[in-house]
Design a protein around this motif. Structure first.
Motif, short mmCIF file in Angstrom:
data_model
loop_
_atom_site.label_atom_id
_atom_site.label_comp_id
_atom_site.label_asym_id
_atom_site.label_seq_id
_atom_site.Cartn_x
_atom_site.Cartn_y
_atom_site.Cartn_z
N LEU A 58 1.98 -19.54 5.98
CA LEU A 58 1.97 -19.35 4.53
C LEU A 58 2.11 -17.87 4.21
O LEU A 58 1.35 -17.07 4.72
N ASP A 59 3.07 -17.54 3.42
CA ASP A 59 3.20 -16.13 3.06
C ASP A 59 3.12 -16.01 1.55
O ASP A 59 4.07 -16.26 0.85
N ILE A 60 1.95 -15.67 1.09
CA ILE A 60 1.77 -15.53 -0.34
C ILE A 60 1.10 -14.19 -0.57
O ILE A 60 0.09 -13.89 0.06
N THR A 76 7.57 3.31 2.46
CA THR A 76 7.62 3.76 3.85
C THR A 76 7.55 2.54 4.77
O THR A 76 7.03 1.50 4.37
N PRO A 77 8.06 2.68 5.99
CA PRO A 77 7.99 1.54 6.90
C PRO A 77 6.54 1.24 7.26
O PRO A 77 5.73 2.16 7.36
N MET A 78 6.23 -0.03 7.42
CA MET A 78 4.89 -0.37 7.88
C MET A 78 4.85 -0.07 9.39
O MET A 78 5.91 0.01 10.03
N GLY A 120 1.95 -10.69 7.36
CA GLY A 120 1.35 -9.69 6.48
C GLY A 120 1.48 -8.28 7.00
O GLY A 120 1.19 -7.31 6.31
N THR A 121 1.96 -8.16 8.24
CA THR A 121 2.08 -6.81 8.82
C THR A 121 3.46 -6.22 8.59
O THR A 121 3.70 -5.07 8.90
N GLY A 122 4.36 -7.01 8.07
CA GLY A 122 5.73 -6.53 7.85
C GLY A 122 6.64 -6.84 9.02
O GLY A 122 7.69 -6.22 9.20
N LYS A 123 6.28 -7.85 9.81
CA LYS A 123 7.06 -8.13 11.02
C LYS A 123 8.46 -8.68 10.71
O LYS A 123 9.39 -8.45 11.46
N THR A 124 8.59 -9.37 9.58
CA THR A 124 9.91 -9.95 9.28
C THR A 124 10.96 -8.85 9.16
O THR A 124 12.03 -8.94 9.78
N ALA A 125 10.63 -7.83 8.39
CA ALA A 125 11.61 -6.73 8.25
C ALA A 125 11.79 -6.01 9.58
O ALA A 125 12.88 -5.52 9.88
N ILE A 129 4.41 -1.58 12.15
CA ILE A 129 5.18 -2.39 13.10
C ILE A 129 6.69 -2.13 12.94
O ILE A 129 7.45 -2.18 13.91
N GLN A 130 7.10 -1.83 11.72
CA GLN A 130 8.52 -1.56 11.49
C GLN A 130 8.91 -0.24 12.13
O GLN A 130 9.94 -0.13 12.80
N ALA A 131 8.06 0.77 11.94
CA ALA A 131 8.34 2.09 12.54
C ALA A 131 8.43 1.96 14.05
O ALA A 131 9.24 2.63 14.70
P1 AMP Z 1 5.55 -10.12 6.67
O1 AMP Z 1 4.47 -9.70 7.63
O2 AMP Z 1 6.89 -9.88 7.24
O3 AMP Z 1 5.34 -11.51 6.20
O4 AMP Z 1 5.47 -9.14 5.38
C1 AMP Z 1 4.37 -9.10 4.54
C2 AMP Z 1 4.70 -8.59 3.16
O5 AMP Z 1 4.86 -7.18 3.16
C3 AMP Z 1 5.97 -9.16 2.57
O6 AMP Z 1 5.68 -9.55 1.26
C4 AMP Z 1 6.95 -8.01 2.56
O7 AMP Z 1 7.82 -8.10 1.45
C5 AMP Z 1 6.04 -6.81 2.45
N1 AMP Z 1 6.60 -5.62 3.14
C6 AMP Z 1 7.25 -5.60 4.31
N2 AMP Z 1 7.57 -4.33 4.64
C7 AMP Z 1 7.09 -3.53 3.67
C8 AMP Z 1 7.08 -2.11 3.46
N3 AMP Z 1 7.63 -1.28 4.31
N4 AMP Z 1 6.50 -1.66 2.35
C9 AMP Z 1 5.92 -2.51 1.47
N5 AMP Z 1 5.88 -3.85 1.61
C10 AMP Z 1 6.46 -4.36 2.71
#
Ligand code: AMP
Length: 546
Positions: free
Chosen positions: A305-307, A25-27, A50-55, A29-31
């Motif tokens: 850092l994204d780990i 499901t969208p995180m 870590g919040t899924g902002k990139t997507a 911030i994505q929604a």
């Molecule tokens: P970000 O904040 O963009 O660096 O994303 C943090 C991590 O969450 C990354 O490893 C993404 O691959 C993962 N991620 C992003 N969107 C989702 C999602 N909807 N469901 C699960 N993991 C996600």
């Protein structure tokens, strides 16, 4: 009700790609962001890594890319090379069934290949401010027709001194472009930037707490500053650490910590400003591939850092800024996974901890540093468990032969097993359990005690064998001026060997051949038990009641 990716008006090819990456499901911030960006609106996303902002921004960008164009359609400005590479990797993944030409540009890379790629045509450029400006000034990067500009980790760019560069870059983009700004914090300079360049931006705030901190098991333990290393190594003994990030304030601190951990057999390396870009990337690679279990980092070096899959974050000291604390611990508990954050708090840092609790609106639970007994039990349990696993597997033919040979030599089976365990445990010698003194009493009480000492009633004379200070007992040792000892030697030896706080030791009178020292009555059993014979200036000497 949770939103589904299919409800966000995303192209099915993008939905398929994210689904295949395991995103269910969208995180949040994505929604929130995706529908706004698809419509072409300006957005401010207050969110951290870590919040899924990139997507959240990459999917709308991919959705809006027009095929076969000869100009850069999207520009993503990021603070570090590291982040640039991650973003490109993420976009390539999301764009698997809807490909776009993406290029990362950052300092340190040769210009030639970047220029060639730009000449051949790139849809999305992801870069650090300095290199973007360089390429623009060389006339090889034209962003005059970019439809979307993303400023990612804007506050990091600000603190790295890139704000002027960002103004210069934005000034070259078309006035009717779409602008998306992501930042963990919104300091005034970032707000001013938004006011200047954004049109009626929609602000999406995700409290760091709900997004990152909630899933994290936050703990702290109070320990004297000097005992932090000992406390950390003890924690390492009992925690189930798969991979850990340890934050220290200074570069020197990171180096010292990493070597101490290595000396104890943990695979640890530093991540600090002394590393070249290449060394940094190598270290991160090893960490990601689990060849390295511990990274000891400064805040600056850990930026961007994204780990994923970090089981533990340790704060060796408390950052001055509560947001940095959130940032640090947000490295664990990523993408819905749970993580553990342990903070070592010196008595003087307790107030800071309270401020952090107030900021995150979450209680951090207090834990005790594992005792020697805890650690020994833990080691024993682990050994027994490992033996149990081997007994179940039963695959030790060669070892059995050795046992049989020893049996034939007439040894007792229990003795053989015990000796074998001794050998198996040899590596524990590498990890002596570092001593820890009781936590220093708060400064106020200490002050009270000092006041009483100097108030007259506690006054004493060097020649009197009995201490007149209430609650103190006078001890004697047979070393003095002739051996060159100083008060610090006496305090150090007694405090460390008896494991009592150094400040609790009272007056010290160094005579020609002997020394008198007052210690609190309550610690007498410890002092005369553990430290009856102390080593001062490498010489053993007896302590006795004067
Ligand atoms: P970000 O904040 O963009 O660096 O994303 C943090 C991590 O969450 C990354 O490893 C993404 O691959 C993962 N991620 C992003 N969107 C989702 C999602 N909807 N469901 C699960 N993991 C996600």
């Amino acid at each position: 009700m949770t939103t589904e990716f299919t409800q966000l008006n995303l192209h099915p090819q993008l939905v398929q790609a994210v689904t295949e990456q395991g995103y269910e499901t969208p995180m949040p911030i994505q929604a929130a962001i995706i529908p706004l960006m698809i419509q072409g609106l300006d957005v401010i996303g207050q969110a951290q890594t870590g919040t899924g902002k990139t997507a959240a921004y990459a999917l709308p960008i991919l959705q809006n890319i027009q095929p076969e164009q000869n100009h850069v359609q999207s520009l993503i400005v990021v603070p570090t090379r590291e982040l640039a590479l991650q973003v490109v990797e993420a976009i390539s993944g999301y764009g698997r069934y809807r490909p776009a030409r993406v290029l990362a540009v950052y300092g340190g890379l040769a210009y030639g290949p970047q220029i060639n790629r730009l000449k051949r045509g790139v849809d999305i450029v992801v870069g650090t401010p300095g290199r973007l400006l360089d390429l623009m000034n060389k006339g090889v990067l034209n962003i005059g027709q970019a439809r979307t500009v993303v400023l990612d980790e804007a506050d990091e760019m600000l603190s790295m001194g890139f704000i002027e560069d960002i103004h210069a870059i934005l000034a070259e983009t078309p006035p009717d472009r779409q602008t998306a700004l992501f930042s963990a914090t919104l300091p005034p300079e970032i707000r001013r930037l938004a006011d200047k360049y954004m049109r009626d931006p929609q602000a999406i705030t995700l409290g760091g707490e709900q997004v990152t901190v909630a899933a994290i098991d936050q703990r702290f333990c109070v320990v004297n500053q000097n005992d932090k290393l000992a406390a950390l190594t003890r924690m390492f003994e009992v925690e189930e650490i798969t991979s850990a990030l340890v934050f220290a304030r200074t570069r020197a601190g990171t180096n010292e910590l990493a070597s101490e951990l290595m000396a104890r057999g943990y695979s640890a390396e530093v991540l600090n400003g002394d590393l070249s870009q290449e060394a940094r990337e190598q270290t991160l690679k090893r960490f990601r591939e689990n060849k390295l279990r511990v990274l000891v980092a400064t805040d600056v070096a850990a930026r961007g850092l994204d780990i994923n899959d970090i089981s533990h974050v340790f704060n060796y000291d408390l950052p001055d800024d509560s947001e940095i604390y959130v940032h640090r611990i947000g490295r664990t508990g990523r993408a819905g996974k749970s993580g553990i954050a342990i903070t070592l708090v010196a008595p003087s840092e307790r107030r800071r901890l309270k401020q952090i609790e107030a900021f995150t609106r979450r209680k951090i639970s207090q834990v005790e540093v594992p005792t020697e007994e805890d650690i020994l039990n833990h080691r024993k349990d682990r050994l027994v468990k490992q033996i149990g696993v081997w007994l179940q597997r039963g695959r030790y033919k060669k070892e059995r032969e050795i046992v049989e040979m020893l049996l034939q030599e007439g040894h007792d089976p229990v003795e053989i097993a015990a000796a074998a365990l001794k050998v198996a445990r040899a590596e524990e010698k590498q990890r002596p359990i570092a001593p820890i003194s009781p936590v220093a009493e708060p400064a106020a009480r200490k002050f009270e005690r000092r006041k009483n000492q100097s108030s007259g009633k506690g006054r004493t004379s060097a020649n009197e064998p009995v201490s007149h200070e209430p609650g103190m007992v006078r001890l004697m040792l047979h070393m003095g001026k002739q051996q060159g000892i100083r008060p610090g030697d006496v305090v150090g030896a007694i405090a460390s060997q008896a494991r009592i706080p150094g400040y609790s030791i009272g007056k010290i009178f160094i005579q020609e051949k002997h020394t008198l020292v007052d210690v609190p009555e309550e610690y007498l059993p410890q002092v005369l038990g553990k430290a009856k014979e102390v080593h001062i200036l490498k010489q053993p000497t007896q302590l006795q009641i004067a």
